[in-house]
Write an enzyme that holds these catalytic residues in place. Sequence first.
Site, PDB file in Angstrom:
ATOM      1  N   PRO A  88      41.856  25.724  40.622  1.00 32.47           N
ATOM      2  CG  PRO A  88      42.652  25.348  38.460  1.00 32.47           C
ATOM      3  CD  PRO A  88      43.024  25.962  39.768  1.00 32.47           C
ATOM      4  CD  GLU A 115      51.552  24.028  34.332  1.00 33.65           C
ATOM      5  OE1 GLU A 115      50.559  23.355  34.630  1.00 33.65           O
ATOM      6  OE2 GLU A 115      51.636  24.720  33.306  1.00 33.65           O
ATOM      7  NE  ARG A 153      27.765  42.181  48.153  1.00 36.53           N
ATOM      8  CZ  ARG A 153      26.565  41.652  48.301  1.00 36.53           C
ATOM      9  NH1 ARG A 153      26.431  40.396  48.684  1.00 36.53           N
ATOM     10  NH2 ARG A 153      25.480  42.357  48.057  1.00 36.53           N
ATOM     11  CG  ASP A 168      22.346  40.449  47.589  1.00 37.63           C
ATOM     12  OD1 ASP A 168      21.691  41.352  47.060  1.00 37.63           O
ATOM     13  OD2 ASP A 168      23.364  40.638  48.272  1.00 37.63           O
TER      14      ASP A 168
HETATM   15  N1  SAM Z   1      47.950  23.537  36.518  1.00 38.29           N
HETATM   16  C1  SAM Z   1      46.834  23.882  37.326  1.00 38.29           C
HETATM   17  C2  SAM Z   1      45.716  22.886  37.100  1.00 38.29           C
HETATM   18  O1  SAM Z   1      45.577  22.403  35.976  1.00 38.29           O
HETATM   19  O2  SAM Z   1      44.956  22.605  38.028  1.00 38.29           O
HETATM   20  C3  SAM Z   1      46.345  25.281  36.973  1.00 38.29           C
HETATM   21  C4  SAM Z   1      47.300  26.346  37.393  1.00 38.29           C
HETATM   22  S1  SAM Z   1      46.725  27.969  37.002  1.00 38.29           S
HETATM   23  C5  SAM Z   1      47.398  28.231  35.417  1.00 38.29           C
HETATM   24  C6  SAM Z   1      47.682  28.998  38.054  1.00 38.29           C
HETATM   25  C7  SAM Z   1      47.021  29.423  39.338  1.00 38.29           C
HETATM   26  O3  SAM Z   1      45.874  30.203  39.051  1.00 38.29           O
HETATM   27  C8  SAM Z   1      46.537  28.310  40.228  1.00 38.29           C
HETATM   28  O4  SAM Z   1      47.556  27.811  41.033  1.00 38.29           O
HETATM   29  C9  SAM Z   1      45.460  28.998  41.043  1.00 38.29           C
HETATM   30  O5  SAM Z   1      45.990  29.662  42.173  1.00 38.29           O
HETATM   31  C10 SAM Z   1      44.908  30.030  40.077  1.00 38.29           C
HETATM   32  N2  SAM Z   1      43.644  29.641  39.432  1.00 38.29           N
HETATM   33  C11 SAM Z   1      43.460  29.409  38.109  1.00 38.29           C
HETATM   34  N3  SAM Z   1      42.185  29.097  37.844  1.00 38.29           N
HETATM   35  C12 SAM Z   1      41.532  29.132  39.027  1.00 38.29           C
HETATM   36  C13 SAM Z   1      40.184  28.892  39.404  1.00 38.29           C
HETATM   37  N4  SAM Z   1      39.254  28.544  38.514  1.00 38.29           N
HETATM   38  N5  SAM Z   1      39.852  29.018  40.712  1.00 38.29           N
HETATM   39  C14 SAM Z   1      40.769  29.369  41.632  1.00 38.29           C
HETATM   40  N6  SAM Z   1      42.083  29.598  41.332  1.00 38.29           N
HETATM   41  C15 SAM Z   1      42.448  29.482  40.037  1.00 38.29           C
END
Ligand code: SAM
Length: 259
Positions: A88, A115, A153, A168
């Site tokens: 994220p 995490e 795609r 698109d």
């Molecule tokens: N503790 C992290 C933080 O606050 O940035 C979030 C970890 S999340 C619970 C677990 C995993 O989900 C991340 O390591 C990532 O690979 C994936 N993930 C969760 N949300 C995401 C998003 N919006 N975009 C991309 N990957 C995401």
Amino acid sequence: MRLDVLTLFPDLFTPFLNESIVGRAVRRGLVDIRLTNIRSFARGPHHTTDDRPYGGGDGMVMKPGPIFRALQSIERIGEKRRVILLTPQGIRFEQSVAWELSRMDQLVLICGRYEGVDERIRKGYVDLEISIGDYVLTGGELPAMIVADAVTRLIPGVLGGENSNLEDSFEEGLLEYPHYTRPRIFQNEEVPEVLLSGDHEKIRKWRRAESIRRTFQKRPDLLEKKELNREDKELLAEIRKELTEAGVEKNGKTTPLAK
Ligand code: SAM
């Protein structure tokens, strides 16, 4: 294109890889998608892939060793290769990013869990961090599928019509015009007359106007960034006038629950 996914949950990808357009692209060899189970590279009797965070706190962190060894095991394909961490905290995934990635020879997608992954993986082995939006999921598998789908795609030959992705939404900085198919009348609602006219120029102009109208109403931020040509500016002026006269504002829905 070769797409490698490093994950603790490879089974989540099964239907995605077998069905529909992505499945067909895989079968036709237009994209080669390989799954690597990070757990296969864990050591010790329990094949542990996560551990408690240094410094304390809730949650577990993905250990660097298994991810490092999984990365090392992946065959290198071509010159243009990117190792991508789904997180994220990454850059926002958009159509322009999908286009750039579709021109690579190989993408390696690392799916986090818990995490997230040990910082030393991010620092030492990741070329690009991608987020699919400002919300937090339980794992990187859905984001990896989103990236893989959007990129696949765009690979030449994957979609039927040669230019079927060029109109698109977002391709030209606008949302796409509305679509209609049979029946001609559905629940008393008729297909716009112009689409039945067979007049290609009129249809093109109508679609362009609808595209601008939708973007103006739903995503004015896109229109602000877009350079409009003379025809577009005239269409926009007409649409604005029409909407003002009809007393319709831009899309007033500010929350998903507002009606
Ligand atoms: N503790 C992290 C933080 O606050 O940035 C979030 C970890 S999340 C619970 C677990 C995993 O989900 C991340 O390591 C990532 O690979 C994936 N993930 C969760 N949300 C995401 C998003 N919006 N975009 C991309 N990957 C995401």
